[in-house]
Design a protein around this motif. Structure first.
Motif, PDB file in Angstrom:
ATOM      1  N   PRO A  36      18.965   2.922  -4.453  1.00  0.00           N
ATOM      2  CA  PRO A  36      18.206   3.994  -3.807  1.00  0.00           C
ATOM      3  C   PRO A  36      18.378   3.949  -2.294  1.00  0.00           C
ATOM      4  O   PRO A  36      18.659   2.903  -1.715  1.00  0.00           O
ATOM      5  CB  PRO A  36      16.764   3.678  -4.193  1.00  0.00           C
ATOM      6  N   ILE A  37      18.197   5.088  -1.670  1.00  0.00           N
ATOM      7  CA  ILE A  37      18.223   5.153  -0.212  1.00  0.00           C
ATOM      8  C   ILE A  37      16.808   4.865   0.280  1.00  0.00           C
ATOM      9  O   ILE A  37      15.865   5.576  -0.049  1.00  0.00           O
ATOM     10  CB  ILE A  37      18.737   6.518   0.276  1.00  0.00           C
ATOM     11  N   ALA A  84      16.186  14.447  -5.695  1.00  0.00           N
ATOM     12  CA  ALA A  84      15.620  13.711  -4.556  1.00  0.00           C
ATOM     13  C   ALA A  84      14.896  12.458  -5.042  1.00  0.00           C
ATOM     14  O   ALA A  84      14.991  11.395  -4.418  1.00  0.00           O
ATOM     15  CB  ALA A  84      14.680  14.615  -3.756  1.00  0.00           C
ATOM     16  N   ALA A  85      14.174  12.561  -6.161  1.00  0.00           N
ATOM     17  CA  ALA A  85      13.463  11.397  -6.705  1.00  0.00           C
ATOM     18  C   ALA A  85      14.443  10.292  -7.095  1.00  0.00           C
ATOM     19  O   ALA A  85      14.174   9.105  -6.869  1.00  0.00           O
ATOM     20  CB  ALA A  85      12.613  11.813  -7.897  1.00  0.00           C
ATOM     21  N   VAL A  86      15.581  10.649  -7.654  1.00  0.00           N
ATOM     22  CA  VAL A  86      16.592   9.650  -8.010  1.00  0.00           C
ATOM     23  C   VAL A  86      17.197   9.046  -6.743  1.00  0.00           C
ATOM     24  O   VAL A  86      17.362   7.822  -6.642  1.00  0.00           O
ATOM     25  CB  VAL A  86      17.685  10.263  -8.915  1.00  0.00           C
ATOM     26  N   ASP A 115      12.645   6.793  -6.878  1.00  0.00           N
ATOM     27  CA  ASP A 115      11.371   7.050  -7.540  1.00  0.00           C
ATOM     28  C   ASP A 115      11.540   7.376  -9.021  1.00  0.00           C
ATOM     29  O   ASP A 115      10.562   7.411  -9.760  1.00  0.00           O
ATOM     30  CB  ASP A 115      10.645   8.222  -6.868  1.00  0.00           C
ATOM     31  N   ALA A 116      12.759   7.647  -9.428  1.00  0.00           N
ATOM     32  CA  ALA A 116      13.042   7.982 -10.828  1.00  0.00           C
ATOM     33  C   ALA A 116      14.444   7.504 -11.156  1.00  0.00           C
ATOM     34  O   ALA A 116      15.274   7.305 -10.259  1.00  0.00           O
ATOM     35  CB  ALA A 116      12.929   9.495 -11.056  1.00  0.00           C
ATOM     36  N   LYS A 117      14.693   7.335 -12.424  1.00  0.00           N
ATOM     37  CA  LYS A 117      16.033   6.971 -12.895  1.00  0.00           C
ATOM     38  C   LYS A 117      16.744   8.245 -13.354  1.00  0.00           C
ATOM     39  O   LYS A 117      16.117   9.169 -13.862  1.00  0.00           O
ATOM     40  CB  LYS A 117      15.942   6.003 -14.063  1.00  0.00           C
ATOM     41  N   ALA A 118      18.050   8.257 -13.172  1.00  0.00           N
ATOM     42  CA  ALA A 118      18.846   9.363 -13.688  1.00  0.00           C
ATOM     43  C   ALA A 118      18.875   9.237 -15.207  1.00  0.00           C
ATOM     44  O   ALA A 118      19.239   8.194 -15.732  1.00  0.00           O
ATOM     45  CB  ALA A 118      20.254   9.318 -13.108  1.00  0.00           C
ATOM     46  N   ARG A 119      18.457  10.298 -15.883  1.00  0.00           N
ATOM     47  CA  ARG A 119      18.350  10.225 -17.342  1.00  0.00           C
ATOM     48  C   ARG A 119      19.337  11.143 -18.059  1.00  0.00           C
ATOM     49  O   ARG A 119      19.344  11.205 -19.275  1.00  0.00           O
ATOM     50  CB  ARG A 119      16.934  10.597 -17.776  1.00  0.00           C
TER      51      ARG A 119
END
Length: 163
Positions: free
Chosen positions: A15-16, A147-149, A153-157
């Motif tokens: 993540p950034i 943006a969340a990925v 904040d989230a995983k790429a699903r």
């Protein structure tokens, strides 16, 4: 939208985070929608707004999907003054000026996210990019999911993408 985010490559870019990313340059290639199924809308700075609250050192630039020489010069200046790059591409595979600029930006060797916001095949423009993701479309909910990925904040699903 969260289930559509597909990460095809990440060589340690995500993540950034503010503490490690340094100056983050966001280049968003805008594309106005005009089709039978999408209403016309002016491009906005949605991705920049979604990232800015968490990345206070973010500097964004929105340029046309077919950038002029003046826009390309502004992109190059922002990129050279950035430590990390986020490129939001739209129809790059169909627009040579955008594709050339994306390849030049990735060749700088900085940690770079290439986010294909509309066509996943835009990732083929620069297969050597250290981080690539797509959402298969750019409505606000998909831009937020990407943006969340990017922020972790989230995983790429999303499933596998064959390019």
């Amino acid at each position: 939208a969260a289930n559509s985010v597909t990460l095809t490559r990440d060589q340690g870019v995500l993540p950034i985070r503010p503490a490690s990313a340094g100056r983050v340059g966001l280049i968003d290639f805008s594309l106005v929608r005009y089709s039978q199924v999408e209403e016309a809308r002016k491009p906005g700075q949605h991705v920049q707004q979604a990232l800015a609250a968490r990345l206070p050192q973010l500097r964004g630039l929105m340029v046309d999907s077919n950038p002029s020489a003046q826009e390309a010069a502004a992109v190059e200046a922002l990129a050279e003054d950035s430590d990390t790059l986020i490129l939001v591409v739209r129809n790059a595979g169909l627009i040579p000026a955008q594709a050339d600029l994306v390849r030049w930006l990735v060749a700088l060797g900085k940690p770079t996210v290439v986010y294909a916001a509309r066509l996943p095949y835009d990732l083929m423009v620069c297969p050597q990019a250290p981080c690539q993701l797509t959402t298969y479309g750019d409505p606000p909910c998909s831009l937020d999911a990407a943006a969340a990925v990017i922020l972790g904040d989230a995983k790429a699903r999303g499933g596998s993408l064959v390019l």
